[in-house]
Scaffold this motif. Structure first.
Motif, short mmCIF file in Angstrom:
data_model
loop_
_atom_site.label_atom_id
_atom_site.label_comp_id
_atom_site.label_asym_id
_atom_site.label_seq_id
_atom_site.Cartn_x
_atom_site.Cartn_y
_atom_site.Cartn_z
N GLN A 1 9.66 5.54 3.65
CA GLN A 1 9.23 6.89 3.30
C GLN A 1 9.77 7.24 1.91
O GLN A 1 10.97 7.17 1.67
CB GLN A 1 9.74 7.89 4.33
N THR B 1 0.85 -1.18 0.00
CA THR B 1 0.00 0.00 0.00
C THR B 1 0.89 1.24 0.00
O THR B 1 1.98 1.23 0.56
CB THR B 1 -0.94 0.05 1.22
N VAL B 2 0.40 2.28 -0.64
CA VAL B 2 1.10 3.57 -0.66
C VAL B 2 0.09 4.61 -0.20
O VAL B 2 -0.97 4.77 -0.80
CB VAL B 2 1.61 3.92 -2.08
N THR B 3 0.42 5.29 0.91
CA THR B 3 -0.47 6.29 1.48
C THR B 3 0.33 7.53 1.86
O THR B 3 1.53 7.44 2.14
CB THR B 3 -1.18 5.75 2.74
N PRO B 4 -0.33 8.70 1.89
CA PRO B 4 0.38 9.89 2.37
C PRO B 4 0.85 9.69 3.81
O PRO B 4 0.10 9.15 4.64
CB PRO B 4 -0.67 10.99 2.28
N THR B 5 2.06 10.10 4.10
CA THR B 5 2.59 9.98 5.45
C THR B 5 1.82 10.89 6.41
O THR B 5 1.57 10.52 7.55
CB THR B 5 4.09 10.32 5.47
N GLY B 6 1.47 12.07 5.94
CA GLY B 6 0.68 12.98 6.75
C GLY B 6 1.46 13.74 7.81
O GLY B 6 0.88 14.44 8.64
N LEU C 1 5.33 9.93 1.04
CA LEU C 1 4.42 8.78 0.94
C LEU C 1 5.01 7.63 1.73
O LEU C 1 6.22 7.40 1.70
CB LEU C 1 4.26 8.35 -0.52
N SER C 2 4.16 6.89 2.44
CA SER C 2 4.59 5.69 3.17
C SER C 2 4.23 4.47 2.33
O SER C 2 3.06 4.27 2.00
CB SER C 2 3.89 5.58 4.52
N LEU C 3 5.25 3.69 1.98
CA LEU C 3 5.02 2.45 1.26
C LEU C 3 5.15 1.31 2.24
O LEU C 3 6.20 1.13 2.87
CB LEU C 3 6.01 2.30 0.10
N HIS C 4 4.07 0.58 2.43
CA HIS C 4 4.04 -0.60 3.31
C HIS C 4 4.02 -1.82 2.40
O HIS C 4 3.09 -1.99 1.61
CB HIS C 4 2.79 -0.59 4.20
N GLN D 1 2.27 5.73 -7.69
CA GLN D 1 2.31 6.96 -6.88
C GLN D 1 3.74 7.35 -6.50
O GLN D 1 4.00 8.50 -6.21
CB GLN D 1 1.50 6.80 -5.58
#
Length: 124
Positions: A51, A16-21, A40-43, A106
């Motif tokens: 990051q 998953t890739v989500t904004p770190t925020g 972006l945080s890639l899990h 992303q």
């Protein structure tokens, strides 16, 4: 490159890739190399989150592209940069997927830092 395996993330290997925020700051030899609010945080599977910092938020005057390349069947071909701060050079400290596979598109335009090759990666 067509002979290399290409895999899709799924239940056995989720990505998953989500904004770190939060703000992400990377330092080497006491100098800020990257500072962003847009990481972006890639899990990926069971690995620690990585990051990915927009290349635009990295001090590119400190980067030297190297000839090192690696391949991930989930993300694609990675190229590398060394970081040079004064008399300190940290070889292949940064990687980038310039043409990432669709599942992680992303991260295009972003770079990631090896935590054990930089002084610090601060989140928050």
């Amino acid at each position: 490159m067509s002979d290399r395996p290409r895999k899709q993330p799924g239940p056995d290997h989720p990505i998953t890739v989500t904004p770190t925020g939060e703000r992400v700051v990377v330092t080497v030899a006491g100098k800020v190399v990257a500072d962003t609010q847009n990481a972006l945080s890639l899990h990926e599977a069971t690995y620690p989150a990585v990051q990915y910092v927009p290349l635009a938020d990295v001090d590119q005057s400190l980067l030297e592209r190297t000839g090192t390349q690696t391949y991930c069947p989930y993300k694609g071909e990675a190229g590398y940069y060394s970081i040079k701060v004064d008399d300190t050079t940290v070889a292949d400290a940064i990687w980038e997927y310039q043409a990432p596979h669709d599942a992680v598109s992303q991260i295009k335009g972003h770079v990631a830092f090896y935590p054990d090759r930089v002084e610090s990666i601060t989140i928050g």
